[in-house]
Design a protein around this motif. Structure first.
Motif, short mmCIF file in Angstrom:
data_model
loop_
_atom_site.label_atom_id
_atom_site.label_comp_id
_atom_site.label_asym_id
_atom_site.label_seq_id
_atom_site.Cartn_x
_atom_site.Cartn_y
_atom_site.Cartn_z
N GLU A 41 47.97 79.13 6.79
CA GLU A 41 47.81 80.11 5.70
C GLU A 41 46.40 80.04 5.12
O GLU A 41 45.82 81.07 4.77
CB GLU A 41 48.85 79.88 4.60
CG GLU A 41 48.80 80.95 3.52
CD GLU A 41 49.90 80.82 2.49
OE1 GLU A 41 50.72 79.89 2.58
OE2 GLU A 41 49.94 81.68 1.58
N ASN A 42 45.86 78.85 5.01
CA ASN A 42 44.50 78.67 4.46
C ASN A 42 43.65 77.67 5.24
O ASN A 42 42.43 77.70 5.14
CB ASN A 42 44.58 78.20 3.00
CG ASN A 42 45.09 79.30 2.07
OD1 ASN A 42 44.45 80.34 1.92
ND2 ASN A 42 46.26 79.09 1.47
N LYS A 45 40.48 78.54 7.42
CA LYS A 45 39.47 79.45 6.87
C LYS A 45 38.16 78.69 6.67
O LYS A 45 38.10 77.46 6.65
CB LYS A 45 39.99 80.04 5.56
CG LYS A 45 41.18 80.99 5.78
CD LYS A 45 41.84 81.43 4.49
CE LYS A 45 43.01 82.38 4.74
NZ LYS A 45 43.75 82.72 3.51
N HIS A 78 43.52 81.72 12.31
CA HIS A 78 43.21 82.62 11.18
C HIS A 78 42.31 81.88 10.22
O HIS A 78 42.72 80.83 9.74
CB HIS A 78 44.52 83.02 10.50
CG HIS A 78 44.35 83.85 9.27
ND1 HIS A 78 44.13 85.20 9.32
CD2 HIS A 78 44.35 83.52 7.94
CE1 HIS A 78 44.04 85.69 8.08
NE2 HIS A 78 44.17 84.69 7.22
N GLN A 85 37.24 83.43 0.70
CA GLN A 85 37.34 82.04 1.11
C GLN A 85 36.23 81.65 2.09
O GLN A 85 36.46 80.96 3.09
CB GLN A 85 38.74 81.75 1.67
CG GLN A 85 39.80 81.78 0.56
CD GLN A 85 41.21 81.65 1.06
OE1 GLN A 85 41.75 82.58 1.63
NE2 GLN A 85 41.83 80.49 0.86
N GLU A 125 39.77 92.13 7.73
CA GLU A 125 39.62 93.03 6.58
C GLU A 125 38.22 93.61 6.46
O GLU A 125 37.59 93.53 5.40
CB GLU A 125 40.07 92.31 5.30
CG GLU A 125 41.51 91.82 5.40
CD GLU A 125 41.99 90.97 4.22
OE1 GLU A 125 41.22 90.76 3.28
OE2 GLU A 125 43.16 90.53 4.26
N GLN A 200 48.61 93.42 9.35
CA GLN A 200 49.11 92.34 8.48
C GLN A 200 50.55 92.59 8.03
O GLN A 200 51.40 91.74 8.15
CB GLN A 200 48.18 92.18 7.27
CG GLN A 200 46.82 91.60 7.65
CD GLN A 200 45.93 91.32 6.46
OE1 GLN A 200 46.34 91.43 5.31
NE2 GLN A 200 44.69 90.95 6.74
N GLU A 231 51.10 89.18 9.22
CA GLU A 231 51.30 88.58 7.88
C GLU A 231 52.42 89.28 7.12
O GLU A 231 52.30 89.57 5.93
CB GLU A 231 50.00 88.69 7.06
CG GLU A 231 48.78 88.10 7.73
CD GLU A 231 47.50 88.15 6.90
OE1 GLU A 231 47.58 88.44 5.68
OE2 GLU A 231 46.42 87.94 7.48
N TRP A 271 54.42 85.89 6.42
CA TRP A 271 53.33 85.19 5.71
C TRP A 271 53.92 84.14 4.78
O TRP A 271 53.94 84.27 3.56
CB TRP A 271 52.43 86.19 4.99
CG TRP A 271 51.07 85.61 4.72
CD1 TRP A 271 50.46 85.43 3.51
CD2 TRP A 271 50.13 85.12 5.70
NE1 TRP A 271 49.22 84.85 3.68
CE2 TRP A 271 49.00 84.65 5.00
CE3 TRP A 271 50.15 85.01 7.10
CZ2 TRP A 271 47.88 84.09 5.66
CZ3 TRP A 271 49.05 84.45 7.75
CH2 TRP A 271 47.94 84.01 7.03
O1 G3I Z 1 42.92 74.69 -2.70
C1 G3I Z 1 42.76 75.04 -4.08
C2 G3I Z 1 43.14 73.92 -4.98
O2 G3I Z 1 42.26 72.84 -4.75
C3 G3I Z 1 43.08 74.38 -6.43
O3 G3I Z 1 43.52 73.36 -7.28
C4 G3I Z 1 43.96 75.62 -6.63
C5 G3I Z 1 43.87 76.16 -8.04
O4 G3I Z 1 43.92 77.56 -8.06
O5 G3I Z 1 43.53 76.61 -5.74
C6 G3I Z 1 43.64 76.24 -4.37
O6 G3I Z 1 43.17 77.30 -3.59
C7 G3I Z 1 44.03 78.41 -3.48
C8 G3I Z 1 44.38 78.60 -2.01
O7 G3I Z 1 45.11 79.79 -1.85
C9 G3I Z 1 45.20 77.44 -1.46
O8 G3I Z 1 46.42 77.34 -2.12
C10 G3I Z 1 43.30 79.63 -4.00
O9 G3I Z 1 43.10 79.51 -5.41
C11 G3I Z 1 44.05 80.88 -3.69
O10 G3I Z 1 43.24 82.00 -4.00
C12 G3I Z 1 44.38 80.93 -2.21
O11 G3I Z 1 45.12 82.09 -1.97
C13 G3I Z 1 45.22 82.47 -0.61
C14 G3I Z 1 44.59 83.84 -0.42
O12 G3I Z 1 44.75 84.26 0.92
C15 G3I Z 1 43.12 83.79 -0.80
O13 G3I Z 1 42.39 84.80 -0.30
C16 G3I Z 1 46.70 82.54 -0.26
O14 G3I Z 1 47.25 81.24 -0.29
C17 G3I Z 1 46.87 83.15 1.13
O15 G3I Z 1 48.24 83.42 1.35
C18 G3I Z 1 46.11 84.46 1.23
O16 G3I Z 1 46.26 84.95 2.53
C19 G3I Z 1 45.64 86.21 2.82
C20 G3I Z 1 45.23 86.18 4.27
O17 G3I Z 1 44.42 85.06 4.53
C21 G3I Z 1 44.51 87.47 4.66
N1 G3I Z 1 45.31 88.63 4.34
C22 G3I Z 1 45.82 88.69 2.96
C23 G3I Z 1 46.58 87.41 2.62
C24 G3I Z 1 47.18 87.50 1.22
O18 G3I Z 1 46.18 87.58 0.24
#
Ligand code: G3I
Length: 312
Positions: A41-42, A45, A78, A85, A125, A200, A231, A271
């Motif tokens: 999921e992350n 990246k 991914h 990110q 994207e 997605q 996704e 997802w």
């Molecule tokens: O890792 C940090 C952590 O250290 C911190 O304490 C915490 C506090 O907010 O944040 C953590 O990072 C978060 C990360 O997910 C891991 O959990 C980010 O804030 C958060 O923004 C991030 O969100 C991800 C998002 O992409 C960011 O762009 C989602 O989990 C993930 O599901 C989402 O996935 C995307 C696909 O990659 C691309 N398509 C859309 C999809 C949904 O947005």
């Protein structure tokens, strides 16, 4: 789901988060038994894998990879080039340095998993809703050429990996999916190695089902590329009631039916699989419950819908 998918040569997948993968047995049990492909999921990246220039960290990526291999699963990579990110150091580079950094990142990440990760979301994207190119730092500094460059670098790093362009709001036939169609067609005409389109599938029952999904998948297949639903989730207002969950199940069923109807559509990934761990409520307050299992790891009607479609 996994057994039925394997019987028909189909990939049924989920995104995985490293936190619950370390901490929750129920998460591991379902992730390992119900799916035959996983996506990080992350953890794969750019901000996770190369937080500082030239300093790579594969701890999360390896955790996903090791889990998949221990469970006889494959991995969908991914993502390599995205506007989110991605660390500030990348965004601040000048054009030449940015191009070099992009190639080096792709070479290192794809190269590390060459032969183990059979498909990658190379660019993610890149379009606006109106079909124009997204005005990202990639586009601002390098113009559209970064896309072809990224695919060529990925091909060089693993000649056998299937290379995808991935986006959201491209389920139906619309300005954005048509821009994607035109770009894939044009770049392939120029010999750029694009093998696959990722749709997605972040859907909401509020907006209605994209009824031309199958037709859209078919037109990409007719270009000679594979199609993956990468996704999928279907959000509803929370707390969800039984009617909403029933409608949600029909969305899941319609998506998998559309994919199974086109032989080049070879993968459907959700997802995340449990409402306990989903990006949706953080991004859309008041919405969620978007996945096939509830917060307590119990299957929902959406699970049954996917299962029955695969079994049928
Ligand atoms: O890792 C940090 C952590 O250290 C911190 O304490 C915490 C506090 O907010 O944040 C953590 O990072 C978060 C990360 O997910 C891991 O959990 C980010 O804030 C958060 O923004 C991030 O969100 C991800 C998002 O992409 C960011 O762009 C989602 O989990 C993930 O599901 C989402 O996935 C995307 C696909 O990659 C691309 N398509 C859309 C999809 C949904 O947005």
């Amino acid at each position: 789901m996994r057994d039925h998918a394997e019987a028909r040569g189909f990939l049924i997948g989920t995104a995985l988060a490293t936190g619950p993968l370390s901490g929750e047995a129920s998460y591991r049990d379902i992730a390992g038994s119900e799916f035959n492909v996983v996506t990080a999921e992350n953890a794969m990246k750019w901000d996770a894998t190369e937080p500082q220039q030239g300093q790579f960290n594969f701890s999360g990526a390896d955790q996903i990879m090791d889990f998949a291999e221990a469970n006889g699963q494959t991995v969908h990579g991914h993502t390599l080039v995205w506007h989110n990110q991605t660390p500030g150091w990348v965004q601040n580079l000048d054009a030449n340095a940015m191009r070099t950094a992009m190639r080096n990142h792709i070479d290192t990440v794809v190269g590390r998993y060459a032969g183990r990760i059979p498909s990658w979301d190379v660019v993610n994207e890149v379009f606006n809703e109106n079909g124009g190119m997204r005005d990202s730092f990639w586009y601002q500094r390098l113009g559209e050429s970064y896309i072809a460059d990224a695919f060529r670098a990925a091909r060089a790093a693993d000649p056998n990996a299937e290379l995808c362009i991935n986006d959201y709001n491209v389920e139906g036939i619309n300005a954005k999916s048509t821009a994607m169609y035109n770009l894939v067609s044009r770049l392939r005409g120029q010999g750029v190695p694009i093998d696959c389109v990722g749709i997605q599938g972040h859907l909401s029952i509020q907006y209605g089902f994209p009824n031309d999904l199958r037709q859209n998948i078919q037109r990409f297949a007719d270009l000679g590329v594979d199609v993956k639903i990468t996704e999928l989730d279907v959000r509803v207002s929370t707390p969800a009631d039984a009617n909403e969950l029933a409608t949600q199940a029909t969305y899941y069923r319609n998506v998998i039916d559309a994919c199974l109807a086109v032989s080049r559509c070879d993968q459907l990934t959700v997802w995340g699989f449990t409402d306990k761990h989903s990006w949706v409520p953080d991004t859309f307050p008041g919405e969620g419950a978007a996945l096939p299992y509830d917060q307590n790891y119990q299957p929902k009607p959406a699970y049954q819908a996917l299962h029955d479609a695969l079994a049928g």
